[in-house]
Design a protein around this motif. Structure first.
Motif, PDB file in Angstrom:
ATOM      1  N   HIS A 178       0.492  -1.289  -0.285  1.00 15.07           N
ATOM      2  CA  HIS A 178      -0.112  -0.234  -0.379  1.00 15.07           C
ATOM      3  C   HIS A 178       1.045   0.724  -0.207  1.00 15.07           C
ATOM      4  O   HIS A 178       0.493   2.340  -0.593  1.00 15.07           O
ATOM      5  N   TYR A 234      -9.238  -5.727   5.612  1.00 15.80           N
ATOM      6  CA  TYR A 234      -9.625  -4.728   3.786  1.00 15.80           C
ATOM      7  C   TYR A 234     -10.196  -3.502   4.796  1.00 15.80           C
ATOM      8  O   TYR A 234     -10.741  -2.684   3.932  1.00 15.80           O
ATOM      9  N   ILE A 667      -9.594 -10.041  -3.624  1.00 23.15           N
ATOM     10  CA  ILE A 667      -9.562  -9.278  -2.752  1.00 23.15           C
ATOM     11  C   ILE A 667      -9.111  -8.031  -2.980  1.00 23.15           C
ATOM     12  O   ILE A 667      -8.943  -6.557  -2.932  1.00 23.15           O
ATOM     13  N   ALA A 668      -7.627  -8.418  -2.982  1.00 24.50           N
ATOM     14  CA  ALA A 668      -6.689  -7.454  -2.577  1.00 24.50           C
ATOM     15  C   ALA A 668      -6.460  -6.833  -4.138  1.00 24.50           C
ATOM     16  O   ALA A 668      -5.902  -5.431  -3.787  1.00 24.50           O
ATOM     17  N   TYR A 671      -9.800  -4.524  -3.357  1.00 24.70           N
ATOM     18  CA  TYR A 671     -10.376  -3.525  -2.246  1.00 24.70           C
ATOM     19  C   TYR A 671      -9.310  -3.366  -1.372  1.00 24.70           C
ATOM     20  O   TYR A 671      -9.145  -3.182  -0.263  1.00 24.70           O
ATOM     21  N   ALA A 672      -7.944  -3.553  -1.231  1.00 22.19           N
ATOM     22  CA  ALA A 672      -6.900  -3.395  -1.212  1.00 22.19           C
ATOM     23  C   ALA A 672      -6.890  -1.932  -0.197  1.00 22.19           C
ATOM     24  O   ALA A 672      -5.711  -1.462   0.856  1.00 22.19           O
ATOM     25  N   ALA A 677     -10.813   0.291  -4.667  1.00 25.85           N
ATOM     26  CA  ALA A 677     -12.090  -0.142  -3.619  1.00 25.85           C
ATOM     27  C   ALA A 677     -13.198   0.845  -4.393  1.00 25.85           C
ATOM     28  O   ALA A 677     -14.491  -0.022  -4.671  1.00 25.85           O
TER      29      ALA A 677
END
Length: 934
Positions: A178, A234, A667-668, A671-672, A677
Motif C-alpha cells: 500500500h 480490508y 479481494i486484494a 479492495y486493498a 475499492a
C-alpha cells in the motif's frame, strides 16, 4: 529485472497487434516506465542483499524468458537452466519474480488511474461501469418514481469476503504494498518528494527493501483465525472510508432524480463474510470460531467508531458563547457533567455518545478497543439509538450555519453506523446438506419422533419436519446424548444465535445449504435454526432473523432449483418464514461446482436457465428474489469483469439486489486501498442499477430461439467435457500428476482441506483447488474445455449456423460475455508450459493421450472463437489485460519452470523444507501475477 530494451515492441500473437500501434505504444509507455523503475529498484535490491551470483541468475532467467517469447530459443532450453539448481539459489529467484509480479500489479493499477484521469481531462463522456454513465442512461430512459421505488425496494449490493488458499500474504507485505502504491501515486501527480519532504524514489527503495526482507508467507499452516484477521484488514484499509462514501453518493444521486420516492433509505452497499461461518467440509470451524469471527468483526467496528469519536471531540470545539445550538443538542450535552467543557456543548454531546458506546462495548465485546471513555453511562440497546444521538448533533450543526462541518467526519461516522451497526458485516453460516441430514436424523431419533429418518421418502421427511417446525417444542435438551458431530453442529448454530442476540440480526443474516437438492434439505436447516432459538413460525407473528438459502451447485441441481423452491413455498409453514422476512427469498448459485461438474459453457448456460426459471418462480409465487452468486476470481469459477457479468444476467434476475463472493487475491486486487475499492464498488452499483432498471438483454421477442441454440450447444459442450474429465481412463491420475493439486493440500495453504471427503474423486474435490491447479499449470482447463467442440459440431451440421452465432455475439450480452471471458482465459493459458507440466506424468501413454486431447481442444476453441467473433486477437476487447499479458507474462515463465523442478524433487522424496517452501512461493507468485487464478 526490466531494462529499457524490454519495452514491448516485439511480436506476441494473438495480442501483439493491440500494442504495436503507435497509439498503443504511446498510451502504455508511462506504465512501462513505471514497471522499469520498480523492476530496476527490485533488481538493485536483489544484488545488494543476495549478491551478484543470485542477481545474475535472476537476470539470466529474465533475459531467457524474453527470448522464449520472441521464439529465439526453445522453451526446453530455459527449463534446463533450473535442472538441479541449488534450492538455496532457487528461493531468491522465486521471490524476485514473485515480488516483481506484485510490483507490476501496482504499476498496472496506477496506469488505470492515469488513463481515467486523461479520459476525464479530455472532457469525454463517462465510461461504462462508472456511475456517471449509469445516471445518464437512467435519465435518458425517463423512468417514473414509482417504478424506480418498487424496483429498488430492499436494494442491496453485498461483496462477501471469503477465505482462499492463494491469499497468504502477511499484513506487513500488505501494508508495504500500500505504501508503494501511494508513492507511485505521488509520481503520477508529478511529485518528486513526499508531503513531508522525503525523496519519492528513495522511499520506494526503502519500501522495496522492506518487502524483500519480509517473508511473503507464513511457515506454519494458515489457521482460520489468520483468515479472519486477513478478511477484517480490508475495513481499515478501505471499507471504512469507501463504503459510507459510496452509499451517500448513490443515495443522493437517486434522490435528486426522484425526490420524495424514499429511495435507498437503508444503505445499499453492505459487506458480508464467510470466514468463520462456512463450515462446509472445514472441520476447523467450531462454535468458538463463530464467536471469534462475529466478535472480531464487532470489535473492528467499535474500534473505528471510538477513533472517530476521539477525532470529532478534537474537531467540534465550538463554544456556546459563539454559536447557537438546538434544544435537543443542549439536552444531550447536559448529560455530561464536566466543568472544564461547560461552554463546549458539541464536545459534551459527543462525549455522552462516546461514553454510552463504551458501555455498549463493555457489555457485548470480549475485548475492548482503544479510546474508551467510561463515564458510567447506560449502553445503547441498538445502533439506532447511537444514530439518533449523532443525528441530534448533525441537526444542530445544520440549523445554525455549520453544514460544512456536519458534512465532514460526522457525516462519515453517521453513514458508517448505518451500514456497519454493531456487527460490522453479516457472517453467513454454511453447511452441506448431508451433514444436516445426519444431525437431524440423530435429533429425531433421540426425541422419539422417528428411529430412522434417513430411510424415509422425501414426502415423509417433509411431513415430519413440517410438523416439528410448527411447534415450539425443542427436540433435545441440554442432557441429550449426541454424537460429537451433532453436538458440534448444534453448538455452532447456538453461537450464531448468540451473535444475533448480542450484535443484532444482521450479524448472521443467512444460513446457506450446500448441495441443496430437495425441500427436506431446506427444512432440515430450519430444524437446526429452530433448535437454537433462531426460528419460530408456530405463532401468529413468526420470528425468522436468519434466512434459509438453498445453494444449487451441480448442473442437475440448477435445472431443478426452481421446482425445489416452488415446492418449499407451497408449504404454508415455509411461506410464513419467507413472509417474516418481507417476502424475500435468497437463492445462491454455485458457479464453481457446476463448472467442475459439466464444463464452462454448460455451467454458464445452466446458471442462466436456472435464473430464468427462478425469476418466473418469484413472479408466480409473489416473492422478491435475491440471487447470491458464488463466483470465484477465475473465469472457471464464474469470474471475469463484474460489470459485464452482471449485465449478462437474464431479465428480472437482479431486482435491485446482488450478493457476490469475493475471494483471495481478487479481494486484494479490488479492495486493498480506497481508490481501487471505490472504483470496484462503483462498478457493482452501476451494473446493478442498470440491470434492474433498464432492458439490457437485447433479445426481445427472439429470446426463445436463442435459448434453444444455447440448449443444444451446452449439451454438446457438456458431453465433450465429460468425455475427458469423467470418462477418460486415468484422467484423475493425469490431473494429480501434471498439476500441483496434491501439494495444495499437503503444504500450508489455507485452513480448509482440498476435498470435502477423503477420496480421490473429482466430484469430491473442492472447486478452488480444481481451478487453482489448472491455473498454476497454465492449462486453465475449467475456463474453456468443451466449448470449441460444441461450436464446431453445431456449425458443421449447417453452415448457416455460423451467422446465427455471429448475430448472437453482436446482440446478446450473455453470449458475448461468455466468449469474452473465455478469450481471457485462453490468452492466459500457455500450452507450451502445460506440456512441461505434463512431463511430470510418468505414464507416457497416459500423458500423450490426455495432453493431446487438451491441446487439440485448445486449438479448436481458439479457432472457433475467432470465427464467431471475427477477431484475430483474443484480447481485442480487453486492452488492459492485453497490456498485462504482454508486459508481465514473460516474468511468469521462470516461476512455472521452477515450480515443475521443485515438484519433481518433492515427489521423488526430497524432504528439504526449502523445497516445500519454494513450491508454496511459486504458487503464491503465480496467483499474484495472474490476479484471478482461483
Amino acid at each position: 529485472m526490466p531494462h529499457a530494451s524490454d519495452s514491448p515492441d516485439t511480436t506476441l500473437e494473438p495480442i501483439g497487434a493491440v500494442l504495436r500501434t503507435q497509439v498503443g505504444r504511446e498510451a502504455t509507455e508511462p506504465m512501462r516506465e513505471d514497471i522499469r523503475l520498480l523492476g530496476t529498484i527490485l533488481g538493485d535490491t536483489v544484488r545488494e542483499q543476495n549478491g551478484d551470483e543470485v542477481f545474475d541468475l535472476v537476470e539470466r532467467a529474465r533475459v531467457e524468458a524474453f527470448r522464449v517469447r520472441r521464439s529465439e530459443i526453445d522453451r526446453a532450453d530455459m527449463a534446463k537452466m533450473f535442472d538441479g539448481v541449488d534450492v538455496h539459489r532457487a528461493i531468491p529467484v522465486i521471490r524476485a519474480f514473485t515480488h516483481f509480479a506484485l510490483l507490476a500489479n501496482v504499476a498496472e493499477d496506477i496506469h488505470r488511474e492515469r488513463r481515467r484521469r486523461i479520459h476525464e481531462a479530455a472532457g469525454k463522456p463517462p465510461q461504462d461501469s462508472r456511475l456517471a454513465a449509469t445516471y445518464l442512461k437512467l435519465d435518458k430512459a425517463g423512468l417514473d418514481a414509482d417504478t424506480v421505488a418498487d424496483a429498488l425496494a430492499g436494494a442491496l449490493v453485498s461483496p462477501v469476503i471469503t477465505a482462499h488458499p492463494t491469499e497468504t500474504r502477511r499484513r506487513t507485505v500488505f501494508d508495504t504494498q500500500h505504501r508503494i502504491t501511494e508513492l507511485m501515486r505521488l509520481r503520477l501527480r508529478g511529485h518528486d518528494t513526499t508531503p513531508d519532504g522525503r525523496d519519492v524514489e528513495q522511499e520506494l527503495r526503502r519500501n522495496i527493501l522492506t518487502l524483500w526482507q519480509t517473508a511473503l508467507i507464513r511457515l506454519s499452516r494458515l489457521k482460520i483465525q489468520d483468515e479472519i484477521e486477513t478478511g477484517l484488514r480490508y475495513y481499515e484499509a478501505a471499507f471504512f472510508e469507501v463504503i459510507p462514501q459510496v452509499n451517500a453518493e448513490v443515495r443522493a444521486a437517486l434522490q435528486d432524480r426522484w425526490p420524495g420516492a424514499g429511495l435507498l433509505e437503508e444503505p445499499i452497499v453492505r459487506p458480508g463474510s464467510w470466514i468463520g461461518g462456512d463450515r462446509d467440509g472445514n472441520p476447523n470451524v467450531t462454535a468458538d470460531v463463530v464467536r471469534l469471527a462475529t466478535g472480531s468483526a464487532a470489535y473492528t467496528a467499535f474500534a473505528h467508531y471510538f477513533a472517530e469519536f476521539a477525532a470529532l471531540e478534537q474537531e467540534l470545539s465550538m463554544s456556546a458563547r459563539l454559536v447557537h445550538i438546538t434544544d435537543d443538542l443542549a439536552a444531550l450535552a447536559d448529560s455530561c457533567h464536566e466543568p472544564a467543557r461547560a461552554d463546549e456543548p458539541y464536545r459534551r454531546a459527543l462525549r455522552v455518545a462516546h461514553a454510552r458506546l463504551t458501555a455498549t462495548a463493555a457489555q457485548i465485546l470480549d475485548r475492548q478497543p482503544e479510546h474508551e471513555l467510561d463515564l458510567g453511562m447506560e449502553p445503547y440497546p441498538s445502533p439506532g439509538e447511537l444514530l439518533d444521538d449523532l443525528d441530534v448533533i448533525d441537526e444542530s450543526l445544520r440549523a445554525h450555519g455549520s453544514a460544512v462541518l456536519a458534512d465532514d467526519r460526522l457525516a462519515r461516522l453517521r453513514e458508517a453506523v448505518r451500514v456497519f451497526g454493531f456487527h460490522l458485516s453479516g457472517l453467513d453460516m454454511r453447511q452441506n446438506s448431508d451433514v444436516h441430514e445426519e444431525v437431524v436424523a440423530e435429533m429425531l431419533a433421540w426425541a422419539g419422533v422417528h428411529p430412522d429418518y434417513t430411510s424415509l421418502s422425501e414426502d415423509e421427511r417433509v411431513e415430519i419436519l413440517a410438523a416439528e417446525l410448527s411447534t415450539r417444542r425443542p427436540l433435545i435438551g441440554v442432557d441429550a446424548e449426541l454424537s460429537e458431530l451433532a453436538r458440534k453442529e448444534l453448538d455452532i448454530v447456538s453461537a450464531a444465535a448468540r451473535a444475533v442476540h448480542v450484535f443484532g440480526p444482521q450479524a448472521v443474516p443467512n444460513y446457506i445449504i450446500s448441495m441443496c437438492q430437495s425441500v427436506s434439505d431446506m427444512l432440515e436447516a430450519a430444524i437446526m435454526l429452530k433448535e437454537a432459538g433462531l426460528l419460530d413460525v408456530s405463532s401468529e407473528h413468526p420470528y425468522a432473523p436468519v434466512g434459509i438459502v438453498p445453494l444449487f451447485e451441480t448442473i442437475d441441481d440448477l435445472q431443478r432449483g426452481s421446482s425445489i423452491l416452488e415446492a418449499a413455498l407451497d408449504l404454508p409453514l415455509y411461506r410464513r418464514m419467507v413472509s417474516a422476512r418481507g417476502d424475500s427469498q435468497e437463492v445462491m448459485l454455485g458457479y464453481s461446482d457446476s463448472n467442475k461438474d459439466g464444463g464452462y459453457l454448460a455451467a454458464n448456460w445452466a446458471l442462466y436457465r436456472a435464473e430464468l426459471d427462478l425469476v418466473e418462480s418469484s413472479r408466480k409465487t409473489g416473492i422478491r428474489l435475491r440471487l447470491f452468486h458464488g463466483r470465484g476470481g477465475t473465469v472457471g469459477r464464474g469470474g471475469g469483469p463484474s460489470y459485464d457479468a452482471i449485465l449478462a444476467q437474464p431479465p428480472g434476475a437482479v431486482q435491485g439486489s446482488l450478493r457476490i463472493t469475493e475471494q483471495g487475491e481478487v479481494i486484494a486486487a479490488k479492495y486493498a486501498e480506497p481508490r481501487i475499492a471505490h472504483r470496484n464498488l462503483e462498478t457493482l452499483l452501476a451494473a446493478t442499477l442498470e440491470a434492474t432498471l433498464l432492458d439490457v438483454e437485447g433479445l426481445g421477442d427472439e429470446a426463445e430461439p436463442a435459448y434453444a441454440v444455447l440448449d443444444d450447444l451446452a449439451a454438446r459442450a457438456q458431453r465433450a467435457y465429460g468425455e475427458l474429465v469423467h470418462e477418460t481412463p486415468g484422467f484423475v491420475e493425469y490431473f494429480k500428476a501434471s498439476t500441483p493439486v496434491s501439494e495444495i493440500g499437503a503444504l500450508n495453504i489455507g485452513s480448509r482441506p482440498t476435498s470435502r471427503k477423503p477420496t480421490t474423486s473429482i466430484s469430491d474435490l473442492r472447486a478452488i483447488p480444481w481451478v487453482l491447479a489448472w491455473s498454476q499449470s497454465r492449462v486453465m482447463l475449467p475456463g474453456w474445455y468443451g466449448t470449441g467442440t460444441a461450436f464446431e459440431d453445431w456449425i458443421s451440421e449447417d453452415e448457416s449456423r455460423l451467422e446465427v452465432l455471429q448475430d448472437l455475439y453482436r446482440r446478446w450480452p450473455f453470449f458475448s460475455t461468455v466468449l469474452s471471458n473465455m478469450a481471457q482465459v485462453l490468452a492466459k493459458s500457455d500450452l507450451g508450459l502445460a506440456a512441461h507440466y505434463s512431463e511430470l506424468v510418468e505414464d507416457e501413454d497416459l500423458r500423450r493421450r490426455v495432453f493431446d486431447k487438451i491441446a487439440d481442444e485448445h486449438t479448436r476453441t481458439i479457432r472457433m472463437y475467432k470465427l464467431i467473433t471475427g477477431q484475430d486477437d483474443l484480447l481485442a476487447d480487453n486492452p488492459s489485460l492485453a497490456r498485462s499479458v504482454f508486459n508481465r507474462f514473460p516474468y511468469l515463465e521462470p516461476l512455472n519452470h521452477l515450480q515443475v523442478e521443485l515438484l519433481r524433487r518433492y515427489r521423488s522424496g526430497d524432504e528439504d523444507e526449502l523445497v516445500q517452501r519454494g513450491i508454496l512461493l511459486t504458487m503464491s507468485g503465480l496467483a499474484t501475477a495472474l490476479r484471478n487464478s482461483g
